[in-house]
Design a protein around this motif. Sequence first.
Motif, PDB file in Angstrom:
ATOM      1  N   MET A 102       6.403  -9.175   5.966  1.00 28.98           N
ATOM      2  CA  MET A 102       5.452  -9.060   7.069  1.00 28.98           C
ATOM      3  C   MET A 102       5.207  -7.592   7.436  1.00 28.98           C
ATOM      4  N   LEU A 103       6.238  -6.760   7.354  1.00 24.22           N
ATOM      5  CA  LEU A 103       6.033  -5.336   7.613  1.00 24.22           C
ATOM      6  C   LEU A 103       5.108  -4.715   6.560  1.00 24.22           C
ATOM      7  N   LEU A 104       5.272  -5.150   5.310  1.00 21.09           N
ATOM      8  CA  LEU A 104       4.364  -4.675   4.262  1.00 21.09           C
ATOM      9  C   LEU A 104       2.941  -5.179   4.518  1.00 21.09           C
ATOM     10  N   ILE A 108      -0.641  -3.071   5.086  1.00 21.88           N
ATOM     11  CA  ILE A 108      -1.850  -3.266   4.290  1.00 21.88           C
ATOM     12  C   ILE A 108      -3.030  -3.746   5.129  1.00 21.88           C
ATOM     13  N   MET A 109      -2.787  -4.721   6.015  1.00 24.56           N
ATOM     14  CA  MET A 109      -3.918  -5.345   6.711  1.00 24.56           C
ATOM     15  C   MET A 109      -3.623  -5.627   8.189  1.00 24.56           C
ATOM     16  N   GLY A 110      -2.702  -4.865   8.772  1.00 25.87           N
ATOM     17  CA  GLY A 110      -2.369  -5.091  10.171  1.00 25.87           C
ATOM     18  C   GLY A 110      -3.477  -4.704  11.120  1.00 25.87           C
ATOM     19  N   GLN A 117      -0.998   0.651  14.172  1.00 20.07           N
ATOM     20  CA  GLN A 117      -1.203  -0.539  13.347  1.00 20.07           C
ATOM     21  C   GLN A 117       0.126  -1.288  13.288  1.00 20.07           C
ATOM     22  N   ARG A 118       0.308  -2.184  14.289  1.00 18.49           N
ATOM     23  CA  ARG A 118       1.607  -2.833  14.461  1.00 18.49           C
ATOM     24  C   ARG A 118       1.537  -4.357  14.441  1.00 18.49           C
ATOM     25  N   TRP A 119       0.362  -4.947  14.458  1.00 21.99           N
ATOM     26  CA  TRP A 119       0.239  -6.366  14.702  1.00 21.99           C
ATOM     27  C   TRP A 119      -0.297  -7.116  13.483  1.00 21.99           C
ATOM     28  N   ARG A 174       6.280   4.161  10.412  1.00 18.53           N
ATOM     29  CA  ARG A 174       4.958   4.520   9.881  1.00 18.53           C
ATOM     30  C   ARG A 174       3.824   3.865  10.664  1.00 18.53           C
ATOM     31  N   GLN A 175       4.084   2.901  11.516  1.00 22.61           N
ATOM     32  CA  GLN A 175       2.996   2.138  12.144  1.00 22.61           C
ATOM     33  C   GLN A 175       2.114   2.945  13.104  1.00 22.61           C
ATOM     34  N   PRO A 176       2.443   3.883  13.899  1.00 20.74           N
ATOM     35  CA  PRO A 176       3.796   4.357  14.181  1.00 20.74           C
ATOM     36  C   PRO A 176       4.362   3.654  15.406  1.00 20.74           C
ATOM     37  N   ASP A 177       5.679   3.415  15.388  1.00 22.46           N
ATOM     38  CA  ASP A 177       6.370   2.805  16.521  1.00 22.46           C
ATOM     39  C   ASP A 177       7.804   3.340  16.543  1.00 22.46           C
TER      40      ASP A 177
END
Length: 385
Positions: A102-104, A108-110, A117-119, A174-177
């Motif tokens: 899911m993190l990958l 790619i498409m979050g 881009q976390r969701w 990297r999301q960043p969070d």
Amino acid sequence: MAMVDVLLRRPHPVKPTASGMSRKRSLWERIHLDPWLLGLLLALMSAGLVVLYSAGGQSMHIVIAQAIRFGVALAGMVIIAQFSPATLLRWALPAYLVGMLMLLAVEIMGDMGMGAQRWLEIPGVVRFQPSEMMKLAVPMMVAAWLSRRELPPRWQDLLVCALLIGAPVLLIARQPDLGTSLLVAMAAVFVILLAGLSWRIIGVLAALAAAALPLLWMNMHDYQRQRVLTFLSPESDPLGAGWNIIQSTTAIGSGGVWGKGWLQGTQSQLEFLPESHTDFIVAVLGEEFGMIGMLAFLVLYLLIVCRGLWLAGAAQESFGRLLAGSIILTFFIYVFVNIGMVSGILPVVGVPLPLVSYGGTSSVTLLAGFGILMAIHSHRRLLPR
């Protein structure tokens, strides 16, 4: 390492009775819940809804939405509490792998939101942060790995743990969070510390972590560096980056001992305080209920932590002891970091106040963790009295 000794101690053997029969389980043990911990959590959530009503601009919509999320999270906690530690141990690797996938997928498409881009979103169903799941999946995986090894862990075991921790932490960062990545790392590090590391190894790892700080600084985003600089000197940009900290500390200080009264806060009600219903809800609590109100919440949190540590100390297997101790110590870190950043003693990293700040995914994760804690305690082998 006194706490390590407490959490890793084995229960004292109890001599069996003549009949050799185990004692009868209580109702709470049969439904696999701890009444004291459950009561404390319900008290915290109820008080949190009262504060949230004021912090959310007296909106019943926010309170009802949060109450529904609490209901869903409580249902999940009860369900998880029914599973035995052996089942949780079997789930550790699948949960970790699903979380990594899911993190990958987020990479790619979050979905984007507030510049990050976390969701992941299932259209018309749910929108959630996979990183929240890793707060449980990563320590579960590390605890599962170490529970099958000789303790205290050796260097080769620590290397595997570093890989298990580093992969998801880097993806989340990297999301960043940064806040969530640090919490995930801390949850797993607690497992390793509770496994009985020697002070020599702890010293070496601490030195390596300190040496890596310049590298961390160079790889931080501009806004993350700005948060650190603002923490050191919020007055340097009072209308910009320092606004949040200045307003939050002003709100807490203006509450005095008894507070201004519920719904009577000026910083929050007049919208000087940003994010008052999420990350900075402690400032609303301090302004309206004063030092007495904040102490009451701190005592409630302390009781939850103490009860959690007691339950963790009663665990009978390595996996249960390591995971339960990590869960409750991570909960403590949640509270410490949120109150620290709102009061200006820590940089702002976007950590909500547990079970008080508005939010769904974090509440589900926290109560799922308490469900695991209750499962580990309630499924222990009951010896005769």
